[in-house]
Design a protein around this motif. Structure first.
Motif, PDB file in Angstrom:
ATOM      1  N   ARG A  30       0.807  -1.225   0.000  1.00  0.00           N
ATOM      2  CA  ARG A  30       0.000   0.000   0.000  1.00  0.00           C
ATOM      3  C   ARG A  30       0.837   1.271   0.000  1.00  0.00           C
ATOM      4  NH1 ARG A  30      -3.335   1.312   5.250  1.00  0.00           N
ATOM      5  NH2 ARG A  30      -1.344   2.317   5.764  1.00  0.00           N
ATOM      6  N   ASP A  31       1.871   1.297   0.851  1.00  0.00           N
ATOM      7  CA  ASP A  31       2.607   2.533   1.089  1.00  0.00           C
ATOM      8  C   ASP A  31       4.012   2.550   0.499  1.00  0.00           C
ATOM      9  OD1 ASP A  31       0.394   3.289   2.588  1.00  0.00           O
ATOM     10  OD2 ASP A  31       1.256   2.539   4.452  1.00  0.00           O
ATOM     11  N   GLY A  32       4.523   1.397   0.084  1.00  0.00           N
ATOM     12  CA  GLY A  32       5.891   1.326  -0.409  1.00  0.00           C
ATOM     13  C   GLY A  32       6.863   0.956   0.700  1.00  0.00           C
ATOM     14  N   TYR A  33       8.032   0.489   0.288  1.00  0.00           N
ATOM     15  CA  TYR A  33       9.026  -0.020   1.234  1.00  0.00           C
ATOM     16  C   TYR A  33       9.596   1.091   2.105  1.00  0.00           C
ATOM     17  CZ  TYR A  33      13.315  -2.343   2.824  1.00  0.00           C
ATOM     18  OH  TYR A  33      14.328  -2.873   3.584  1.00  0.00           O
ATOM     19  N   GLU A  34      10.013   2.180   1.503  1.00  0.00           N
ATOM     20  CA  GLU A  34      10.665   3.247   2.258  1.00  0.00           C
ATOM     21  C   GLU A  34       9.717   3.902   3.256  1.00  0.00           C
ATOM     22  OE1 GLU A  34      13.754   3.780   2.289  1.00  0.00           O
ATOM     23  OE2 GLU A  34      14.278   2.431   0.642  1.00  0.00           O
ATOM     24  N   ALA A  35       8.451   4.035   2.888  1.00  0.00           N
ATOM     25  CA  ALA A  35       7.495   4.719   3.755  1.00  0.00           C
ATOM     26  C   ALA A  35       6.995   3.844   4.898  1.00  0.00           C
ATOM     27  CB  ALA A  35       6.302   5.208   2.936  1.00  0.00           C
ATOM     28  N   THR A  36       7.202   2.547   4.803  1.00  0.00           N
ATOM     29  CA  THR A  36       6.733   1.629   5.839  1.00  0.00           C
ATOM     30  C   THR A  36       7.794   1.469   6.918  1.00  0.00           C
ATOM     31  OG1 THR A  36       5.369   0.397   4.254  1.00  0.00           O
ATOM     32  CG2 THR A  36       5.936  -0.714   6.309  1.00  0.00           C
ATOM     33  N   THR A  37       7.447   1.741   8.161  1.00  0.00           N
ATOM     34  CA  THR A  37       8.383   1.601   9.273  1.00  0.00           C
ATOM     35  C   THR A  37       8.055   0.352  10.083  1.00  0.00           C
ATOM     36  OG1 THR A  37       7.057   2.829  10.881  1.00  0.00           O
ATOM     37  CG2 THR A  37       8.479   4.120   9.408  1.00  0.00           C
ATOM     38  N   LEU A  38       9.026  -0.076  10.880  1.00  0.00           N
ATOM     39  CA  LEU A  38       8.787  -1.218  11.762  1.00  0.00           C
ATOM     40  C   LEU A  38       7.708  -0.884  12.784  1.00  0.00           C
ATOM     41  CD1 LEU A  38      12.415  -2.543  12.363  1.00  0.00           C
ATOM     42  CD2 LEU A  38      10.722  -3.329  10.706  1.00  0.00           C
ATOM     43  N   GLY A  39       7.628   0.389  13.195  1.00  0.00           N
ATOM     44  CA  GLY A  39       6.561   0.806  14.090  1.00  0.00           C
ATOM     45  C   GLY A  39       5.194   0.672  13.449  1.00  0.00           C
ATOM     46  N   ASP A  40       5.105   1.046  12.161  1.00  0.00           N
ATOM     47  CA  ASP A  40       3.843   0.893  11.426  1.00  0.00           C
ATOM     48  C   ASP A  40       3.430  -0.583  11.387  1.00  0.00           C
ATOM     49  OD1 ASP A  40       3.817   3.614  10.821  1.00  0.00           O
ATOM     50  OD2 ASP A  40       4.877   3.305   8.915  1.00  0.00           O
ATOM     51  N   ILE A  41       4.405  -1.431  11.127  1.00  0.00           N
ATOM     52  CA  ILE A  41       4.127  -2.867  11.018  1.00  0.00           C
ATOM     53  C   ILE A  41       3.654  -3.416  12.357  1.00  0.00           C
ATOM     54  CG2 ILE A  41       5.218  -5.116  10.655  1.00  0.00           C
ATOM     55  CD1 ILE A  41       7.047  -3.654   8.582  1.00  0.00           C
ATOM     56  N   ALA A  42       4.334  -3.013  13.434  1.00  0.00           N
ATOM     57  CA  ALA A  42       3.934  -3.478  14.765  1.00  0.00           C
ATOM     58  C   ALA A  42       2.511  -3.044  15.090  1.00  0.00           C
ATOM     59  CB  ALA A  42       4.914  -2.950  15.806  1.00  0.00           C
ATOM     60  N   GLU A  43       2.189  -1.784  14.779  1.00  0.00           N
ATOM     61  CA  GLU A  43       0.839  -1.277  15.065  1.00  0.00           C
ATOM     62  C   GLU A  43      -0.202  -2.040  14.268  1.00  0.00           C
ATOM     63  OE1 GLU A  43      -1.665   2.936  14.928  1.00  0.00           O
ATOM     64  OE2 GLU A  43       0.450   2.885  14.368  1.00  0.00           O
ATOM     65  N   ARG A  44       0.067  -2.265  12.988  1.00  0.00           N
ATOM     66  CA  ARG A  44      -0.887  -2.994  12.142  1.00  0.00           C
ATOM     67  C   ARG A  44      -1.061  -4.439  12.623  1.00  0.00           C
ATOM     68  NH1 ARG A  44      -3.002  -1.715   7.141  1.00  0.00           N
ATOM     69  NH2 ARG A  44      -4.325  -3.411   6.402  1.00  0.00           N
ATOM     70  N   ALA A  45       0.026  -5.046  13.083  1.00  0.00           N
ATOM     71  CA  ALA A  45      -0.034  -6.440  13.534  1.00  0.00           C
ATOM     72  C   ALA A  45      -0.585  -6.576  14.944  1.00  0.00           C
ATOM     73  CB  ALA A  45       1.360  -7.057  13.468  1.00  0.00           C
ATOM     74  N   GLY A  46      -0.664  -5.461  15.676  1.00  0.00           N
ATOM     75  CA  GLY A  46      -1.167  -5.510  17.035  1.00  0.00           C
ATOM     76  C   GLY A  46      -0.190  -6.117  18.015  1.00  0.00           C
ATOM     77  N   VAL A  47       1.116  -5.863  17.798  1.00  0.00           N
ATOM     78  CA  VAL A  47       2.154  -6.396  18.686  1.00  0.00           C
ATOM     79  C   VAL A  47       3.066  -5.261  19.124  1.00  0.00           C
ATOM     80  CG1 VAL A  47       2.084  -8.637  17.516  1.00  0.00           C
ATOM     81  CG2 VAL A  47       3.772  -6.926  16.804  1.00  0.00           C
ATOM     82  N   ALA A  48       3.876  -5.545  20.129  1.00  0.00           N
ATOM     83  CA  ALA A  48       4.843  -4.557  20.588  1.00  0.00           C
ATOM     84  C   ALA A  48       5.936  -4.368  19.541  1.00  0.00           C
ATOM     85  CB  ALA A  48       5.461  -4.998  21.912  1.00  0.00           C
ATOM     86  N   ARG A  49       6.445  -3.130  19.441  1.00  0.00           N
ATOM     87  CA  ARG A  49       7.517  -2.839  18.482  1.00  0.00           C
ATOM     88  C   ARG A  49       8.722  -3.734  18.702  1.00  0.00           C
ATOM     89  NH1 ARG A  49      11.547  -2.469  16.330  1.00  0.00           N
ATOM     90  NH2 ARG A  49      12.572  -0.710  15.282  1.00  0.00           N
ATOM     91  N   GLY A  50       9.055  -4.006  19.950  1.00  0.00           N
ATOM     92  CA  GLY A  50      10.209  -4.842  20.232  1.00  0.00           C
ATOM     93  C   GLY A  50      10.059  -6.277  19.743  1.00  0.00           C
ATOM     94  N   LEU A  51       8.819  -6.756  19.642  1.00  0.00           N
ATOM     95  CA  LEU A  51       8.602  -8.121  19.183  1.00  0.00           C
ATOM     96  C   LEU A  51       8.977  -8.266  17.712  1.00  0.00           C
ATOM     97  CD1 LEU A  51       7.603 -10.835  20.254  1.00  0.00           C
ATOM     98  CD2 LEU A  51       5.317 -10.250  19.418  1.00  0.00           C
ATOM     99  N   VAL A  52       8.750  -7.217  16.935  1.00  0.00           N
ATOM    100  CA  VAL A  52       9.140  -7.263  15.518  1.00  0.00           C
ATOM    101  C   VAL A  52      10.648  -7.445  15.407  1.00  0.00           C
ATOM    102  CG1 VAL A  52       9.170  -5.992  13.350  1.00  0.00           C
ATOM    103  CG2 VAL A  52       7.181  -5.824  14.852  1.00  0.00           C
ATOM    104  N   SER A  53      11.403  -6.685  16.175  1.00  0.00           N
ATOM    105  CA  SER A  53      12.858  -6.791  16.137  1.00  0.00           C
ATOM    106  C   SER A  53      13.346  -8.107  16.733  1.00  0.00           C
ATOM    107  CB  SER A  53      13.490  -5.617  16.889  1.00  0.00           C
ATOM    108  OG  SER A  53      13.172  -4.393  16.258  1.00  0.00           O
TER     109      SER A  53
END
Length: 205
Positions: A30-53
């Motif tokens: 939807r937004d492209g690679y550069e515009a997508t942050t790990l924080g965005d991904i965590a929020e969309r997935a409903g998990v803590a930011r640290g879990l993504v890392s």
């Protein structure tokens, strides 16, 4: 409170990981690679930011895993759809159609994926990639390859080349033409798999 069993914890980890991968695919498409942050991904997935890392060392690895998961799920669905078949030629036709179909249906995501793996850091091995490789290797074996170790990498390279050709900005190749060339190479009937409308291109059997 009774502690969760190891099997329950493992299932929760699996579900969290899958939500992260699904969110990555959706947001990058939807937004492209550069515009997508790990924080965005965590929020969309409903998990803590640290879990993504915790699961993924960086966005590049995460994107590759997300796309390989998408490809694995599409391929598995194509191979096992009704009517079920053990015919090696039909399974190979379904595999080719599944991968080419993703290039047509998810062009932004697949173009981004190809661009990332062509960078200096290159291809990343991951659990999702291994599952995809196992399905493709099994397809080559069922097709009757006398040397799967040789023919699987060739099929993988041909599919990657076809995907790049479909997605090439400014000079894309028609998917039907690429499909016809691959089917001709492997001696597959045009009617196998999921043939596109309009029949084979002019000059192709």
């Amino acid at each position: 409170m009774t502690p969760r069993s190891p099997s329950v914890n493992e299932e929760l980890r699996r579900r969290s990981r899958e939500r992260i991968l699904e969110a990555t695919a959706e947001l990058v498409a939807r937004d492209g690679y550069e515009a997508t942050t790990l924080g965005d991904i965590a929020e969309r997935a409903g998990v803590a930011r640290g879990l993504v890392s915790y699961y993924f060392p960086g966005k590049r690895q995460l994107l590759q895993a997300a796309v390989h998961r998408m490809m694995h799920l599409r391929l598995a669905g194509a191979l096992e759809r009704e009517p079920r078949t053990e015919d090696g030629a039909e399974r190979l036709a379904r595999a080719i159609d599944a991968i080419l179909g993703l290039a047509v249906e998810r062009p932004t995501l697949m173009r981004t994926h190809m661009a990332v793996i062509l960078q200096d850091d290159g291809f990343v091995q991951c659990e999702e990639q291994r599952r995809l490789a196992e399905l493709l290797r099994d397809t080559v074996e069922r097709f009757g390859s006398p040397d799967v170790g040789r023919d699987y990498p060739l099929l993988r390279a041909l599919l990657m080349g076809a995907v790049v050709a479909v997605l090439l900005p400014g000079a894309p190749m028609p998917m039907a033409r690429l499909r016809a060339e691959l089917f001709h190479r492997y001696g597959l009937a045009w009617e196998s798999g999921v043939p596109p409308d309009g029949g084979p291109p002019d000059g192709m059997p």
